[in-house]
Design an enzyme around this catalytic site. Structure first.
Site, PDB file in Angstrom:
ATOM      1  N   SER A 144     -14.671  32.238   7.194  1.00 28.78           N
ATOM      2  CA  SER A 144     -14.447  31.006   6.445  1.00 28.78           C
ATOM      3  C   SER A 144     -14.815  31.199   4.972  1.00 28.78           C
ATOM      4  CB  SER A 144     -15.225  29.869   7.105  1.00 28.78           C
ATOM      5  OG  SER A 144     -14.828  28.614   6.616  1.00 28.78           O
ATOM      6  N   ASP A 271      -6.035  26.040  13.400  1.00 30.62           N
ATOM      7  CA  ASP A 271      -7.318  25.870  12.723  1.00 30.62           C
ATOM      8  C   ASP A 271      -7.336  24.510  12.036  1.00 30.62           C
ATOM      9  OD1 ASP A 271      -9.460  25.933  10.849  1.00 30.62           O
ATOM     10  OD2 ASP A 271      -9.365  28.118  10.771  1.00 30.62           O
ATOM     11  N   HIS A 300     -11.251  27.131  14.282  1.00 24.05           N
ATOM     12  CA  HIS A 300     -11.928  27.602  13.070  1.00 24.05           C
ATOM     13  C   HIS A 300     -13.187  28.348  13.461  1.00 24.05           C
ATOM     14  CE1 HIS A 300     -12.665  27.656   8.769  1.00 24.05           C
ATOM     15  NE2 HIS A 300     -13.940  27.422   9.030  1.00 24.05           N
TER      16      HIS A 300
END
Length: 328
Positions: A144, A271, A300
């Site tokens: 991320s 996601d 995610h």
């Protein structure tokens, strides 16, 4: 043309949508085998970084190191980081999970903290590890926000990246920060946004207590999304005029075409954090170095495969890519 045409990832039957694939690993996964050795290093600007090292006891020294960068408001103790560290160790690599400023359990000393485009600290960590004289090969992994920092680091100034940095693998990366900041504010994603905002506000309060008179907390509870928070705090604290300028400068998408190290980017199509602009298919199609894999599932920072403490697809895929003679 490194567009990965097929992804073999299949989630367990009980993780049947992107939200479950995101939430279940975050809340219930454990990775008890990892044992860190923490080292605090002083930065040139009078601050510090806490580095968590993991080396398998009783194993001969290795000249290869995997560096793991965590996500927004994460730390080296998060299950997805520990899972990657374990996988790197099992593949015969030392692992270094570094904690961003303010993320190690102790507030950093300066007014500045960390942000999603801050590549200087990652460069510092890479060079500090190389300065030990132990490593000839370095592999970067990130999740991320940490994936965004990693991609930007590799692409913004390729000449700065040490030649020992040989490959990278990143997952669930918001390569377009402005679009992502609006996407996560949608009603179906507010559960994630609210959690982030709670911890970000708490950090600003801790920063104000540490540095009296330097942080204005007026109406902080009225800040309800990332653009508002970043306009008020992140941008001015790190030298940007506005959230938009910060997003423009910090988004890794603008640097992907410059990357000169084989790099795997895995973003799941379901996601909940990522809008369409975070799937840079055209860049990957042109680049000889950026490998884009877009499985239909994964959520995610998810990619779970069965038991709560077992290895995840992201870890298997990273090790496979990083250690392959010819990445694919």
């Amino acid at each position: 043309m490194p567009l990965v045409p097929y992804s073999p990832y299949q989630p367990p039957f009980y993780l049947f949508n992107g939200h479950l694939q995101t939430i279940v690993p975050s809340l219930w996964r454990t990775v008890p085998e990892v044992r860190y050795q923490r080292e605090r290093v002083e930065t040139e600007d009078g601050d510090f970084l806490d580095l968590d090292w993991s080396r398998l006891p009783g194993q001969p020294p290795t000249d290869a190191l995997g560096i793991v960068s965590h996500g927004l408001e994460g730390d080296a103790g998060r299950p997805y980081v520990r899972g990657m560290v374990r996988a790197l160790n099992q593949a015969g690599l030392d692992a270094l999970a570094w904690n961003y400023r303010s993320c190690s359990g102790e507030m950093n000393r300066l007014l500045r903290s960390y942000h999603l485009g801050d590549t200087d600290d990652l460069d510092f960590v890479v060079r500090y590890a190389l300065g030990t004289g132990r490593y000839r090969r370095v592999y970067l992994t990130g999740f991320s926000a940490g994936g965004n920092v990693t991609l930007k680091y590799l692409g913004e100034n390729p000449a700065r990246v040490p030649q020992e940095v040989q490959r990278a693998a990143v997952f669930s990366v918001p390569t377009d920060l402005k679009a992502s900041s609006h996407h996560i504010a949608r009603l179906e994603n507010r559960i994630y946004l609210n959690r982030f905002m709670k911890t970000l506000r708490a950090k600003m309060r801790a920063k104000a207590e540490l540095l009296p008179g330097q942080v204005d907390l007026t109406d902080i509870d009225l800040l309800q999304d990332f653009p508002q928070f970043d306009n008020r705090f992140t941008a001015p604290m790190h030298g940007f005029k506005s959230a938009d300028e910060y997003y423009e400068h910090a988004s890794s998408g603008r640097y992907l075409g410059n990357i000169q190290v084989p790099t795997l980017l895995v973003n799941a199509q379901n996601d909940p954090f990522l809008p369409p602009s975070c799937f840079p298919r055209e860049v990957a199609a042109r680049s000889p170095y950026v490998y884009l894999e877009t499985p239909s599932d994964g959520g995610h920072v998810g990619f779970g495969e069965g038991s709560p403490d077992g290895q995840y697809y992201s870890e298997r895929r990273a090790v496979e890519f990083l250690t392959a003679e010819v990445p694919a």
